[in-house]
Design a protein around this motif. Sequence first.
Motif, PDB file in Angstrom:
ATOM      1  N   ALA A  38       0.813  -1.223   0.000  1.00 24.18           N
ATOM      2  CA  ALA A  38       0.000   0.000   0.000  1.00 24.18           C
ATOM      3  C   ALA A  38       0.842   1.268   0.000  1.00 24.18           C
ATOM      4  CB  ALA A  38      -0.941   0.003   1.209  1.00 24.18           C
ATOM      5  N   GLY A  39       2.117   1.156   0.424  1.00 25.08           N
ATOM      6  CA  GLY A  39       2.978   2.338   0.480  1.00 25.08           C
ATOM      7  C   GLY A  39       3.291   2.806   1.880  1.00 25.08           C
ATOM      8  N   LYS A  40       2.940   2.004   2.885  1.00 23.89           N
ATOM      9  CA  LYS A  40       3.110   2.435   4.272  1.00 23.89           C
ATOM     10  C   LYS A  40       4.584   2.613   4.634  1.00 23.89           C
ATOM     11  CE  LYS A  40       1.052  -1.145   6.090  1.00 23.89           C
ATOM     12  NZ  LYS A  40       1.036  -1.946   4.835  1.00 23.89           N
ATOM     13  N   THR A  41       5.383   1.571   4.369  1.00 20.36           N
ATOM     14  CA  THR A  41       6.811   1.649   4.686  1.00 20.36           C
ATOM     15  C   THR A  41       7.497   2.720   3.846  1.00 20.36           C
ATOM     16  OG1 THR A  41       6.967  -0.653   5.420  1.00 20.36           O
ATOM     17  CG2 THR A  41       8.994   0.361   4.605  1.00 20.36           C
ATOM     18  N   VAL A 210      -6.139   5.194   6.424  1.00 18.30           N
ATOM     19  CA  VAL A 210      -6.119   3.966   5.646  1.00 18.30           C
ATOM     20  C   VAL A 210      -5.475   4.277   4.300  1.00 18.30           C
ATOM     21  CG1 VAL A 210      -7.463   2.108   4.614  1.00 18.30           C
ATOM     22  CG2 VAL A 210      -8.199   3.120   6.790  1.00 18.30           C
ATOM     23  N   LEU A 211      -4.390   3.568   4.016  1.00 20.11           N
ATOM     24  CA  LEU A 211      -3.631   3.772   2.785  1.00 20.11           C
ATOM     25  C   LEU A 211      -3.883   2.583   1.851  1.00 20.11           C
ATOM     26  CD1 LEU A 211      -1.504   5.872   1.690  1.00 20.11           C
ATOM     27  CD2 LEU A 211       0.254   4.279   2.464  1.00 20.11           C
ATOM     28  N   GLU A 212      -4.234   2.874   0.617  1.00 19.22           N
ATOM     29  CA  GLU A 212      -4.482   1.832  -0.364  1.00 19.22           C
ATOM     30  C   GLU A 212      -3.880   2.245  -1.696  1.00 19.22           C
ATOM     31  OE1 GLU A 212      -8.537   0.330  -2.252  1.00 19.22           O
ATOM     32  OE2 GLU A 212      -8.315  -0.380  -0.186  1.00 19.22           O
ATOM     33  N   THR A 213      -3.021   1.397  -2.258  1.00 21.64           N
ATOM     34  CA  THR A 213      -2.302   1.672  -3.508  1.00 21.64           C
ATOM     35  C   THR A 213      -1.743   3.091  -3.540  1.00 21.64           C
ATOM     36  OG1 THR A 213      -4.362   2.265  -4.681  1.00 21.64           O
ATOM     37  CG2 THR A 213      -3.619  -0.030  -4.806  1.00 21.64           C
ATOM     38  N   GLY A 214      -1.111   3.477  -2.420  1.00 20.06           N
ATOM     39  CA  GLY A 214      -0.412   4.752  -2.359  1.00 20.06           C
ATOM     40  C   GLY A 214      -1.259   5.953  -2.051  1.00 20.06           C
ATOM     41  N   ARG A 215      -2.559   5.770  -1.840  1.00 20.80           N
ATOM     42  CA  ARG A 215      -3.452   6.904  -1.586  1.00 20.80           C
ATOM     43  C   ARG A 215      -4.150   6.745  -0.233  1.00 20.80           C
ATOM     44  NH1 ARG A 215      -4.487   5.883  -7.157  1.00 20.80           N
ATOM     45  NH2 ARG A 215      -4.148   7.718  -8.495  1.00 20.80           N
ATOM     46  N   ILE A 216      -4.399   7.870   0.437  1.00 24.88           N
ATOM     47  CA  ILE A 216      -5.238   7.866   1.634  1.00 24.88           C
ATOM     48  C   ILE A 216      -6.686   7.778   1.180  1.00 24.88           C
ATOM     49  CG2 ILE A 216      -6.000   9.166   3.651  1.00 24.88           C
ATOM     50  CD1 ILE A 216      -3.160   8.272   4.000  1.00 24.88           C
ATOM     51  N   ILE A 217      -7.370   6.714   1.607  1.00 25.46           N
ATOM     52  CA  ILE A 217      -8.763   6.549   1.191  1.00 25.46           C
ATOM     53  C   ILE A 217      -9.745   6.794   2.332  1.00 25.46           C
ATOM     54  CG2 ILE A 217      -8.194   4.975  -0.689  1.00 25.46           C
ATOM     55  CD1 ILE A 217      -9.214   2.680   1.161  1.00 25.46           C
TER      56      ILE A 217
END
Length: 244
Positions: A38-41, A210-217
């Motif tokens: 998701a891009g968290k790290t 909540v991060l999904e595929t690099g975006r905050i959703i």
Amino acid sequence: MLVLKNVDVFYGRVHAVRRVSLHVNQGEIVALIGGNGAGKTTLLTTISGLLRARGGSLGFEGRDITRERPERIVSAGISQVPERRLVFKPMTVADNLLLGAYHRYSLKNKTLISKDVDQIYEMFPVLGQRRDQPAGNLSGGEQQMLAIGRALMAKPRMLLLDEPGMGLAPALSQMIFRHVAELRDVFGLTVLLVEQNAKSALKIADRGYVLETGRIILQGPSEELLLNRDVQRAYLGRDVGDES
């Protein structure tokens, strides 16, 4: 305290973080949850200065850190506990802790640093018992304690925690999360917490993203996210109709 505005980060041609904006107030625990990839790290590594944002800005306590070097960011008051701990396994527990204070070390600070090591041993008594052992001999949970202690030796005001419960038995994971809550409640630290175990993270956090595929959703107070049915279905292992 920490403000990210429209941050973009790339791995080569891969757009890993897309126009992310978030903030962390002083004294908060803020959870950043999401699935693998998701891009968290990537986001934590960018805050630490190990990756450069391609766009947007990062500010810490009113200071622009978008282009700062990692050692300057540590000196400014941000420490990261990396994913999978990354302790120096051949070195002793004590030497691992001392490395966390590398930017503070001087003859003048030697006594103060020694006292800080003793405080880490008070927080994590098992580390004191094993101070002369190689870090590689520690269990996964003990290595996580050591990684947190090493980060605390830098005397940060904000701690970035990357998957502290990864690979740990449930009981050990819950103990680590209790220690994270103590960092805020007892020591007054601000924490940005990345974690796949969304339920454990949100239980101790004040707010979450909540991060999904690099975006905050999604974003909001932890209580609201725990009750959000999309979050429950995607990250808490419940279906929409499951009220248990």
